[in-house]
Design an enzyme around this catalytic site. Structure first.
Site, short mmCIF file in Angstrom:
data_model
loop_
_atom_site.label_atom_id
_atom_site.label_comp_id
_atom_site.label_asym_id
_atom_site.label_seq_id
_atom_site.Cartn_x
_atom_site.Cartn_y
_atom_site.Cartn_z
N HIS A 55 20.17 58.84 20.84
CA HIS A 55 20.06 59.32 19.46
C HIS A 55 21.34 60.07 19.09
CE1 HIS A 55 18.81 61.65 15.98
NE2 HIS A 55 17.92 60.70 15.78
N SER A 96 16.90 58.92 6.97
CA SER A 96 16.39 59.21 5.62
C SER A 96 15.48 58.11 5.06
CB SER A 96 17.54 59.49 4.64
OG SER A 96 18.14 60.72 4.95
N GLY A 100 18.83 63.09 8.76
CA GLY A 100 18.56 64.51 8.67
C GLY A 100 18.67 65.09 7.27
N GLU A 117 20.91 53.64 13.23
CA GLU A 117 20.75 54.86 12.43
C GLU A 117 22.13 55.39 12.08
OE1 GLU A 117 16.79 56.95 13.30
OE2 GLU A 117 18.02 57.33 15.04
P1 13P Z 1 15.38 61.46 9.29
O1 13P Z 1 14.37 60.38 8.86
O2 13P Z 1 14.82 62.83 9.19
O3 13P Z 1 16.68 61.28 8.57
O4 13P Z 1 15.65 61.24 10.84
C1 13P Z 1 15.76 59.94 11.35
C2 13P Z 1 15.92 59.99 12.80
O5 13P Z 1 16.78 60.69 13.33
C3 13P Z 1 15.00 59.18 13.62
O6 13P Z 1 15.41 59.17 14.95
#
Ligand code: 13P
Length: 259
Positions: free
Chosen positions: A97, A215, A175, A169
């Site tokens: 991650h 997001s 975030g 991602e």
């Molecule tokens: P958000 O959906 O809060 O942006 O986070 C995504 C994430 O990091 C999933 O691993």
């Protein structure tokens, strides 16, 4: 048709009591939605109890850990081994991650070692990749993603297809300060990742689940989910309450006509 994947990474959030409440709520919510495969990825300390709760409710909800060391045991203070996670009956190991890469020195090479160890122990590694904003601004996103993906999958064989998942991602989309990605951009990148997998594994590369995260919310979830090479959604904040997760499930809706 393959089940569309939907899951949430809790990151460093929720007490055990909150996590158990969440799990009970979510197992009830997801029961009628058999066309999806759902997963949650809580902090390590919650895993035993949450596994017990899922089992007691005979729920198909899959359970993941947020990281794992590649060795079975050893002098690695603060780390958790595959053997320990196997004892709990964990299904998925999230690896690489962006927060682990950014704050805990996770590298493409350690993600590869952990991926191989996770496969060896019968887990489903959920390998996260994503470019930084600077990569996007300088138009090298694809180069960065190809590098991350190819190193993560070094020595991973075609026989393992189906046993590992990839989550794209974009770091700039993740975030509280994240900017949701435009749908055509997600489409372009997922098509590109698919082409790398097909180059690598032949036609079987089409069977590697590619999830999108960063997001994801009630407003964009269906647009992303409808994209040909998006096989699942990996959600953070917007799924941290069972009712919010349910709203996303409802927003994604029927995908039976998806090509
Ligand atoms: P958000 O959906 O809060 O942006 O986070 C995504 C994430 O990091 C999933 O691993």
């Amino acid at each position: 048709m393959k089940k569309f994947l939907m899951g949430t990474n809790w990151k460093m959030n929720k007490t055990l009591a909150e996590g158990l409440d969440y799990t009970t709520g979510l197992t009830t919510i997801i029961a009628p939605y058999s066309q999806f495969e759902f997963f949650i990825i809580p902090p390590y300390t919650h895993l035993w109890k949450i596994k017990e709760a899922i089992t007691a409710q005979k729920s198909p909800l899959k359970l993941g850990a947020q990281n794992m060391h590649q060795q079975d045991s050893g002098q690695f203070t603060g780390e958790i081994s595959p053997v320990m996670l196997a004892e709990i009956g964990i299904d998925i190991i999230e690896l690489g991650h962006s927060e682990r890469r950014q704050y805990f020195n996770e590298t493409d090479q350690t993600v590869n070692l952990k991926t191989l160890a996770a496969l060896k122990h019968g887990f489903t590694p959920l390998i996260c990749i994503g470019e930084q904003l600077v990569d996007k601004d300088y138009h090298v996103s694809k180069e960065m993603l190809a590098k991350q993906l190819k190193i993560a999958l070094n020595d991973v064989l075609a026989d393992d297809i189906g046993n590992f998942w990839i989550a794209y991602e974009p770091v700039w989309a993740i975030g509280v300060n994240g900017i949701p990605a435009e749908t055509p951009y997600v489409e372009e990148i997922h098509n590109f990742l698919r082409s790398i997998l097909i180059d690598r594994y032949g036609a079987r590369g089409a069977d590697v689940p590619l999830l999108f995260g960063g997001s994801v919310n009630i407003n964009n979830a269906r647009d992303y989910a409808l994209l040909k090479n998006v096989d699942g959604l990996f959600i953070g904040r917007s799924a941290w309450e069972p009712d919010l997760f349910k709203a996303i499930i409802v927003a994604v809706g029927d995908l039976s006509n998806k090509v």
